[in-house]
Write a protein that holds these residues in place. Sequence first.
Motif, PDB file in Angstrom:
ATOM      1  N   GLU A  63     -41.177  25.845  33.358  1.00 44.67           N
ATOM      2  CA  GLU A  63     -39.790  25.904  33.085  1.00 44.67           C
ATOM      3  C   GLU A  63     -39.630  27.524  33.115  1.00 44.67           C
ATOM      4  N   ASP A  73     -36.895  29.818  32.716  1.00 42.61           N
ATOM      5  CA  ASP A  73     -35.464  30.140  32.045  1.00 42.61           C
ATOM      6  C   ASP A  73     -35.074  31.309  32.467  1.00 42.61           C
ATOM      7  N   VAL A 105     -44.294  20.395  28.662  1.00 42.89           N
ATOM      8  CA  VAL A 105     -43.468  21.573  29.353  1.00 42.89           C
ATOM      9  C   VAL A 105     -43.851  23.020  28.716  1.00 42.89           C
ATOM     10  N   HIS A 139     -42.228  26.625  28.653  1.00 45.76           N
ATOM     11  CA  HIS A 139     -41.074  27.266  28.741  1.00 45.76           C
ATOM     12  C   HIS A 139     -41.394  28.842  28.913  1.00 45.76           C
TER      13      HIS A 139
END
Length: 466
Positions: A279, A281, A304, A306
Amino acid sequence: MTDSWATFGADLHLAPHAGGLRHGLMEALRDAVRTGRLKPGVRLPSSRALASDLGVARNTVADAYAELVAEGWLTARQGSGTRVAQRTEPGGGTPVVRRSPPARRPPTYSLVPGQPDLASFPRAAWLRASRRALTAAPDEAFGYGDPRGRPELRTAVAEYLGRARGVRADPGRVVICSGFIHGLRLVGAVLGQRGVREVAVDSYGLDFHRKALDQAGLRTPCVPIDECGAVVAALGRWSEAGAVLMTPAHQFPTGVPLHPDRRAAVVDWARATGGLIIEDDYDGEFRYDRQPVGSLQGLDPDRVVHIGTVSKSLAPGVRLGWMVAPAAMVRELADAKGHSDWTTGSPEQLTLAEFIASGAYDRHVRAMRLRYRRRRDQLVAALAERAPDIRISGIAAGLHAVLELPEGTERSVISAAAFQGLALEGLSFFRHPDADRERDALVISYGSPSDSAWKGTLDALCRVLP
């Protein structure tokens, strides 16, 4: 040019050329030299006098003279004025001396995405945080560090992400890196060691993300993007895809968030296949007309990774980011970094930890959110007034917008902008080589121009839109 001629002491006819006043004047002068109507050594009028004759701004003439001097058509010396350079015709006894073309001047304005407003970096607050952090730092903080990063920063990041981005994190899951690419390379190295051969990526994204995965020996098939974000169902096409890289909060560059149904679907895919979701971000803090979209990691912390940075919230020159990884992956990421933290300096980590813990980071993000929202609203208003046929999208969050163009016009608009001194990037620049669908559009960064340059940048953009 307002007339087709001007007087240079002796009568001289100058045919006007298209492409803007400066470009047209430069071409007319080149033609006059090429055809012998301006002889070597002839002195040209001052920029003020020629500007008056032509009815143009003096800077237009001065810039044209300067570029022709750099190209070798003219010479300029103190006390001698601007003159036609000595040149030998091709075919003569002496070869023409050809000068290297001048270096391309940097554009006057830029809407190229990739960085925030650098003039807004909170220098005073950062300096205060640095003083406090270094004053309180233990001596061991200046030695070879834990490859996971300083505990002060890992603690501050875990607290902030849990509160502001809905990330389920504790300091033990956080690994500090020197930016998104560094983090992606580390994840790619771990995936390669695990035997993964493919990482799916969005059909529109950054090519250097794909290259980072390629360098890890990973293939990067592309997932289509539509108005609901990544088409997660397409992941079933690749049996060897062991991971997927996506920007679910605000897809870059199309600007769409991943639909809630697809957020759940990609997590289901990861659980069913044992896959990993990476992910990105990259600008999750900046939202304007909607409730914040929480981190995908919050749906399943064990599936996940991040990755976030301060490149958009503070500045890319602050080479700090973080990975919040599944607990089973933390040691592998730390091993990939090495036995010591060679990439992220302790003083910078301590400063960012203090900057976050003191509340200065939240205050800066809130202030920038208001600034960027004003910029976005001004962009929307300018387009509505001066280019009403241009559709704008992806503006509910982030630092950029997508301007849809008539079919077949993307390249010509970018070329026209270059002549206006405006740097732009089209959506095609971000297209995966295997993507099926092409769109003509511009990706506009309303966050990067300084306040002083913003009005001129907007004006230049509106002048080149069809």
